[in-house]
Design a protein around this motif. Structure first.
Motif, PDB file in Angstrom:
ATOM      1  N   ARG A  85       0.856  -1.178   0.000  1.00 10.10           N
ATOM      2  CA  ARG A  85       0.000   0.000   0.000  1.00 10.10           C
ATOM      3  C   ARG A  85       0.892   1.228   0.000  1.00 10.10           C
ATOM      4  O   ARG A  85       1.850   1.300   0.753  1.00 10.10           O
ATOM      5  CB  ARG A  85      -0.867  -0.009   1.245  1.00 10.10           C
ATOM      6  CG  ARG A  85      -1.770   1.191   1.378  1.00 10.10           C
ATOM      7  CD  ARG A  85      -2.767   1.020   2.519  1.00 10.10           C
ATOM      8  NE  ARG A  85      -3.578  -0.154   2.238  1.00 10.10           N
ATOM      9  CZ  ARG A  85      -3.986  -1.003   3.176  1.00 10.10           C
ATOM     10  NH1 ARG A  85      -3.675  -0.828   4.427  1.00 10.10           N
ATOM     11  NH2 ARG A  85      -4.709  -2.054   2.847  1.00 10.10           N
ATOM     12  N   CYS A 109       1.555   4.969   1.010  1.00 13.19           N
ATOM     13  CA  CYS A 109       1.090   5.902   2.039  1.00 13.19           C
ATOM     14  C   CYS A 109       1.282   7.326   1.533  1.00 13.19           C
ATOM     15  O   CYS A 109       2.321   7.647   0.951  1.00 13.19           O
ATOM     16  CB  CYS A 109       1.876   5.705   3.321  1.00 13.19           C
ATOM     17  SG  CYS A 109       1.594   4.095   4.069  1.00 13.19           S
ATOM     18  N   SER A 138       2.359  10.738   2.120  1.00 16.08           N
ATOM     19  CA  SER A 138       3.179  11.421   3.110  1.00 16.08           C
ATOM     20  C   SER A 138       2.681  12.832   3.390  1.00 16.08           C
ATOM     21  O   SER A 138       3.057  13.443   4.373  1.00 16.08           O
ATOM     22  CB  SER A 138       4.634  11.465   2.654  1.00 16.08           C
ATOM     23  OG  SER A 138       4.721  12.152   1.417  1.00 16.08           O
TER      24      SER A 138
END
Length: 189
Positions: A183, A185, A187
């Motif tokens: 997955r 992410c 930021s």
């Protein structure tokens, strides 16, 4: 034309050509560049092999989607996964596997194989006469007592796909098994 050490230093705000030379030597040791001795512009990039697992398309976590056969890009992943023979990645579309923590937008890494055990998460492909077919991501269960195959979503709001064994044998196949889930992410969040 490659830059000289002085030109590299000027662009990177490094006053010492010795520091530039040190970093070029380290790049050479890592086999990222080749330097030709006694030439001020003697730097060549080493062609790198494409690393990563090929991303070959999208997989439905819901209703089956069309199959894609040509890799569009590669996903850079850990060496242990990249070195697995013939693994490929698929981008997940849909919510049918959310209770297995496989969400829309995730990547699943698939180990190609035509067999699986009950409970494996697989890419199941429904082939049509003369066409490439469509694929879906589900848990596989062979229900001998009912003489059928059950493709089970991991979303309590959805029903399983129930396929009589005779139709399964004629029109369906396992293309591979999920060995990893990735997955991205955000930021910025």
């Amino acid at each position: 034309m490659p830059p000289t050490n002085r030109e590299i230093g000027r662009e990177l705000n490094v006053a010492s050509t010795g520091h530039v030379d040190y970093h070029l030597t380290m790049l050479e040791k890592k086999n990222l560049i080749v330097r030709q001795p006694k030439k001020s512009r003697g730097i060549k990039l080493v062609k790198q092999e494409v690393a990563g697992i090929p991303l070959v398309g999208t997989i439905a976590a819901g209703q089956p989607l069309d199959i894609y056969a040509t890799p569009s890009e590669h996903l850079d992943m850990g060496r242990d996964l990249v070195e697995r023979e013939n693994c490929y990645a698929l981008l997940v579309k849909g919510q049918s596997m959310i209770e297995e923590h496989i969400c829309d937008g995730d990547y699943v890494v698939i180990k190609p194989q035509q067999t699986c055990k009950n409970g494996d998460i697989v890419v199941a492909v429904h082939r049509f006469e003369g066409e490439s077919g469509s694929a879906t991501l589900k848990r596989f269960f062979q229900e001998k007592e009912h003489d059928r195959v059950r493709l089970q979503p991991a979303n309590s709001e959805l029903d399983p796909i129930l396929i009589p064994k005779s139709i399964w044998d004629r029109e369906w196949e396992i293309q591979g098994k999920v060995v990893a889930i990735f997955r991205q992410c955000d930021s910025a969040a």
